[in-house]
Design a protein around this motif. Structure first.
Motif, PDB file in Angstrom:
ATOM      1  N   VAL A  26      19.273  46.999  45.798  1.00 19.81           N
ATOM      2  CA  VAL A  26      20.510  46.855  45.041  1.00 19.81           C
ATOM      3  C   VAL A  26      21.330  45.736  45.651  1.00 19.81           C
ATOM      4  CG1 VAL A  26      22.657  47.970  44.351  1.00 19.81           C
ATOM      5  CG2 VAL A  26      20.526  49.285  44.375  1.00 19.81           C
ATOM      6  N   GLN A  27      21.798  44.848  44.803  1.00 19.05           N
ATOM      7  CA  GLN A  27      22.685  43.775  45.267  1.00 19.05           C
ATOM      8  C   GLN A  27      23.915  43.743  44.380  1.00 19.05           C
ATOM      9  OE1 GLN A  27      20.186  40.219  45.355  1.00 19.05           O
ATOM     10  NE2 GLN A  27      20.013  40.460  47.568  1.00 19.05           N
ATOM     11  N   LEU A  28      25.057  43.534  45.028  1.00 16.70           N
ATOM     12  CA  LEU A  28      26.323  43.446  44.325  1.00 16.70           C
ATOM     13  C   LEU A  28      26.970  42.112  44.658  1.00 16.70           C
ATOM     14  CD1 LEU A  28      27.684  47.030  45.107  1.00 16.70           C
ATOM     15  CD2 LEU A  28      26.459  46.279  43.067  1.00 16.70           C
ATOM     16  N   GLN A  29      27.384  41.390  43.647  1.00 16.48           N
ATOM     17  CA  GLN A  29      28.017  40.082  43.829  1.00 16.48           C
ATOM     18  C   GLN A  29      29.445  40.151  43.312  1.00 16.48           C
ATOM     19  OE1 GLN A  29      26.549  37.310  45.277  1.00 16.48           O
ATOM     20  NE2 GLN A  29      28.582  36.395  45.171  1.00 16.48           N
ATOM     21  N   ALA A  30      30.387  40.157  44.244  1.00 16.93           N
ATOM     22  CA  ALA A  30      31.800  40.226  43.872  1.00 16.93           C
ATOM     23  C   ALA A  30      32.390  38.827  43.780  1.00 16.93           C
ATOM     24  CB  ALA A  30      32.571  41.052  44.899  1.00 16.93           C
ATOM     25  N   SER A  31      33.329  38.664  42.863  1.00 18.67           N
ATOM     26  CA  SER A  31      33.989  37.374  42.688  1.00 18.67           C
ATOM     27  C   SER A  31      35.341  37.579  42.029  1.00 18.67           C
ATOM     28  CB  SER A  31      33.119  36.443  41.837  1.00 18.67           C
ATOM     29  OG  SER A  31      32.928  36.999  40.542  1.00 18.67           O
ATOM     30  N   GLY A  32      36.134  36.513  41.981  1.00 16.98           N
ATOM     31  CA  GLY A  32      37.394  36.553  41.255  1.00 16.98           C
ATOM     32  C   GLY A  32      38.647  36.581  42.106  1.00 16.98           C
ATOM     33  N   GLY A  33      38.483  36.682  43.406  1.00 16.17           N
ATOM     34  CA  GLY A  33      39.653  36.691  44.267  1.00 16.17           C
ATOM     35  C   GLY A  33      40.328  35.334  44.307  1.00 16.17           C
ATOM     36  N   GLY A  34      41.488  35.301  44.949  1.00 17.14           N
ATOM     37  CA  GLY A  34      42.206  34.050  45.068  1.00 17.14           C
ATOM     38  C   GLY A  34      43.629  34.262  45.517  1.00 17.14           C
ATOM     39  N   LEU A  35      44.414  33.208  45.401  1.00 14.35           N
ATOM     40  CA  LEU A  35      45.824  33.236  45.779  1.00 14.35           C
ATOM     41  C   LEU A  35      46.664  33.317  44.505  1.00 14.35           C
ATOM     42  CD1 LEU A  35      48.135  32.863  47.844  1.00 14.35           C
ATOM     43  CD2 LEU A  35      47.844  30.389  47.548  1.00 14.35           C
ATOM     44  N   VAL A  36      47.598  34.260  44.490  1.00 10.54           N
ATOM     45  CA  VAL A  36      48.433  34.454  43.315  1.00 10.54           C
ATOM     46  C   VAL A  36      49.837  34.823  43.767  1.00 10.54           C
ATOM     47  CG1 VAL A  36      47.799  36.894  43.089  1.00 10.54           C
ATOM     48  CG2 VAL A  36      48.545  35.604  41.066  1.00 10.54           C
ATOM     49  N   GLN A  37      50.812  34.466  42.995  1.00  6.80           N
ATOM     50  CA  GLN A  37      52.188  34.845  43.321  1.00  6.80           C
ATOM     51  C   GLN A  37      52.436  36.309  42.950  1.00  6.80           C
ATOM     52  OE1 GLN A  37      54.752  32.007  41.305  1.00  6.80           O
ATOM     53  NE2 GLN A  37      54.888  30.757  43.168  1.00  6.80           N
ATOM     54  N   ALA A  38      53.376  36.890  43.633  1.00  2.00           N
ATOM     55  CA  ALA A  38      53.760  38.263  43.322  1.00  2.00           C
ATOM     56  C   ALA A  38      54.144  38.370  41.847  1.00  2.00           C
ATOM     57  CB  ALA A  38      54.925  38.706  44.197  1.00  2.00           C
ATOM     58  N   GLY A  39      53.671  39.435  41.221  1.00  2.00           N
ATOM     59  CA  GLY A  39      53.899  39.631  39.796  1.00  2.00           C
ATOM     60  C   GLY A  39      52.780  39.097  38.922  1.00  2.00           C
ATOM     61  N   GLY A  40      51.892  38.339  39.529  1.00  2.00           N
ATOM     62  CA  GLY A  40      50.791  37.749  38.785  1.00  2.00           C
ATOM     63  C   GLY A  40      49.620  38.695  38.617  1.00  2.00           C
ATOM     64  N   SER A  41      48.530  38.142  38.070  1.00  4.00           N
ATOM     65  CA  SER A  41      47.344  38.940  37.763  1.00  4.00           C
ATOM     66  C   SER A  41      46.083  38.238  38.250  1.00  4.00           C
ATOM     67  CB  SER A  41      47.229  39.161  36.252  1.00  4.00           C
ATOM     68  OG  SER A  41      48.340  39.865  35.747  1.00  4.00           O
ATOM     69  N   LEU A  42      45.090  39.051  38.540  1.00  5.99           N
ATOM     70  CA  LEU A  42      43.749  38.574  38.847  1.00  5.99           C
ATOM     71  C   LEU A  42      42.759  39.576  38.277  1.00  5.99           C
ATOM     72  CD1 LEU A  42      43.863  37.459  42.615  1.00  5.99           C
ATOM     73  CD2 LEU A  42      43.467  35.967  40.650  1.00  5.99           C
ATOM     74  N   ARG A  43      41.565  39.087  37.972  1.00  8.22           N
ATOM     75  CA  ARG A  43      40.492  39.990  37.571  1.00  8.22           C
ATOM     76  C   ARG A  43      39.291  39.769  38.480  1.00  8.22           C
ATOM     77  NH1 ARG A  43      36.911  40.667  32.047  1.00  8.22           N
ATOM     78  NH2 ARG A  43      35.956  38.737  32.834  1.00  8.22           N
ATOM     79  N   LEU A  44      38.895  40.820  39.154  1.00  9.27           N
ATOM     80  CA  LEU A  44      37.722  40.780  40.006  1.00  9.27           C
ATOM     81  C   LEU A  44      36.505  41.240  39.208  1.00  9.27           C
ATOM     82  CD1 LEU A  44      39.147  42.382  43.280  1.00  9.27           C
ATOM     83  CD2 LEU A  44      39.295  40.013  42.485  1.00  9.27           C
ATOM     84  N   SER A  45      35.368  40.656  39.549  1.00 10.56           N
ATOM     85  CA  SER A  45      34.111  41.036  38.925  1.00 10.56           C
ATOM     86  C   SER A  45      33.119  41.457  39.999  1.00 10.56           C
ATOM     87  CB  SER A  45      33.517  39.865  38.133  1.00 10.56           C
ATOM     88  OG  SER A  45      34.389  39.427  37.123  1.00 10.56           O
TER      89      SER A  45
END
Length: 114
Positions: free
Chosen positions: A1-20
């Protein structure tokens, strides 16, 4: 089993991100999938869970702001993070448990600036 995570980053407070978290070697619809996060010097903490029936569970501090979901066709889970706060800054990991074995993704850094 392998899991590949992505989607992180730098964001200002109140913002949004989506991780996969893309999985191979297992079928995400047949097992529980989870997102955890960890900050330096602290234990890894459970953030969200999605079970085989699409039922979801959340840690109290993220309820109403984070949403875990699953795309069975892509064999991928997601963590939609809205209204981000500085205390959400952490390395986020996805986890699968299959046949009594835990499998972890490599982690993706989320940094929320205030």
């Amino acid at each position: 089993v392998q899991l590949q995570a992505s989607g992180g980053g730098l964001v200002q407070a109140g913002g949004s991100l989506r991780l996969s978290c893309a999985a191979s070697g297992t079928i995400v619809s047949t097992i529980y999938m989870r997102w955890y996060r960890q900050t330096p010097g602290k234990q890894r903490e459970l953030v969200a869970t999605i079970d085989t029936h699409h039922t979801t569970y959340y840690e109290d501090s993220v309820k109403g702001r984070f949403s875990i979901s699953r795309d069975d066709a892509k064999n991928t889970i997601y963590l939609q993070m809205n209204s981000l706060k500085s205390e959400d800054t952490a390395v986020y990991y996805c986890k699968a448990r299959s046949r009594s074995t835990n499998y972890w993704g490599q982690g993706t850094q989320v940094t929320v600036s205030s």
